[in-house]
Design an enzyme around this catalytic site. Structure first.
Site, PDB file in Angstrom:
ATOM      1  N   PRO A 128       0.810  -1.211   0.000  1.00  0.00           N
ATOM      2  CA  PRO A 128       0.000   0.000   0.000  1.00  0.00           C
ATOM      3  C   PRO A 128       0.850   1.272   0.000  1.00  0.00           C
ATOM      4  O   PRO A 128       1.544   1.563   0.952  1.00  0.00           O
ATOM      5  CB  PRO A 128      -0.836  -0.113   1.282  1.00  0.00           C
ATOM      6  CG  PRO A 128      -0.238  -1.196   2.085  1.00  0.00           C
ATOM      7  CD  PRO A 128       0.666  -1.988   1.213  1.00  0.00           C
ATOM      8  N   GLU A 129       0.816   1.979  -1.107  1.00  0.00           N
ATOM      9  CA  GLU A 129       1.398   3.317  -1.178  1.00  0.00           C
ATOM     10  C   GLU A 129       0.201   4.266  -1.219  1.00  0.00           C
ATOM     11  O   GLU A 129      -0.924   3.828  -1.012  1.00  0.00           O
ATOM     12  CB  GLU A 129       2.283   3.436  -2.435  1.00  0.00           C
ATOM     13  CG  GLU A 129       3.386   2.381  -2.427  1.00  0.00           C
ATOM     14  CD  GLU A 129       4.291   2.407  -3.655  1.00  0.00           C
ATOM     15  OE1 GLU A 129       4.512   3.488  -4.204  1.00  0.00           O
ATOM     16  OE2 GLU A 129       4.775   1.332  -4.050  1.00  0.00           O
TER      17      GLU A 129
END
Length: 275
Positions: free
Chosen positions: A2-3
DNA sequence: ACGACTGTTATACC
DNA sequence: GGGTATAACAGTCG
């Protein structure tokens, strides 16, 4: 991983699913996820209503009715699911919030790297990770000239400089490789050596790339899914990350993978030459 | 079978 | 204080 685009997608999903819900009970199966005393975490959250769900960089922030906030970082593999309590707990579910509407909000994290902090809403910006966070990568908040100035004074190479979150928030390994490819900048270039026009190009790519990825629900490379269990679709539009040995889409040179600042880095040795 | 590798941040250290 | 290495962890791959 998750960015920013993935965290934002999760946030939007949670907003649809649990905004306004009241927390009835909290079960903690792996206390180390929680920063501070797990018992008081439990007690403080009981009876609280989720008033808003916001995001800053890669941090998810649940704000409650009584001026407290719960800050959650997914790190590598953290995920939230909303499910019926009858559904058997999946492996690696570490925290379960039972909601007054009969649903459960479940936090799942294979690697157990994710962290949660409970703080007063006014104190959120003072948390170690949030305090030094750079601007959100939007046209309104991310200043082009300031970006160039900050790079000029960095001793690091451009790739680790983009990953360190203090110049601009939200980039991880995937999008960093992508924006450097799009901007035709070698990841090992010292940040201070970027010309104004290179820095400008990079600045614009960061904004557009993250916005495009967000609009497509993020990138699913390994295991990322949103709160609905849906994969993102942006992985179909990656040009660099994960394409080692494949031809560059601009010049057909096979992409190379090297290590930069301890991180796997894919780039085109032809288009992204060191200067 | 076992070591290398994966990625993000806080922390320890120089 | 900035920079850098390391720890936190578990699963996958060669």
């Amino acid at each position: 991983m998750p960015e920013l685009p993935e965290v934002e997608t999760v946030r939007r999903g949670l907003e649809k699913l649990v905004l306004g819900a009241q927390i009835e009970n909290v079960k903690i199966y792996y206390p180390k996820i929680i920063n501070g005393d797990p018992q008081s975490f439990q007690q403080e959250l009981r009876g609280r209503t989720i008033e808003s769900i916001t995001r800053r960089g890669k941090y998810l922030i649940f704000n409650f009715d009584t001026g407290i906030s719960f800050v959650s970082h997914l790190r590598m593999e953290g995920k939230y699911f909303v499910e019926n309590p009858k559904t058997p707990l999946e492996k690696h579910t570490h925290i379960v919030f039972t909601l007054s509407d009969g649903q459960q909000l479940r936090y799942n994290d294979v690697r157990k790297f994710g962290r949660m902090h409970l703080v007063k809403t006014a104190q959120v910006q003072q948390l170690p990770g949030l305090k030094k966070l750079g601007p959100e990568p939007t046209a309104a908040l991310f200043d082009k000239q300031l970006f160039y100035e900050r790079l000029k004074h960095k001793k690091k190479m451009i790739k680790p400089a983009l990953l360190d979150q203090t110049i601009v928030a939200g980039l991880g390994n995937i999008y960093t490789d992508e924006v450097l490819w799009s901007s035709k900048i070698n990841p090992q270039t010292p940040a201070a050596h970027l010309s104004k026009s290179e820095a400008d190009r990079l600045h614009d790519e960061i904004i557009t790339e993250l916005a495009r990825a967000t609009s497509q629900g993020g990138t699913t490379v390994f295991t990322y899914t949103d709160t609905f269990g849906h994969a993102g679709s942006f992985q179909k539009q990656l040009h660099a990350y994960g394409r080692k040995g494949q031809p560059c889409e601009r010049c057909a040179t096979p992409l190379k993978k090297i290590v930069v600042g301890q991180r796997g880095t894919t780039f085109c040795p032809q288009c992204q030459k060191v200067k």
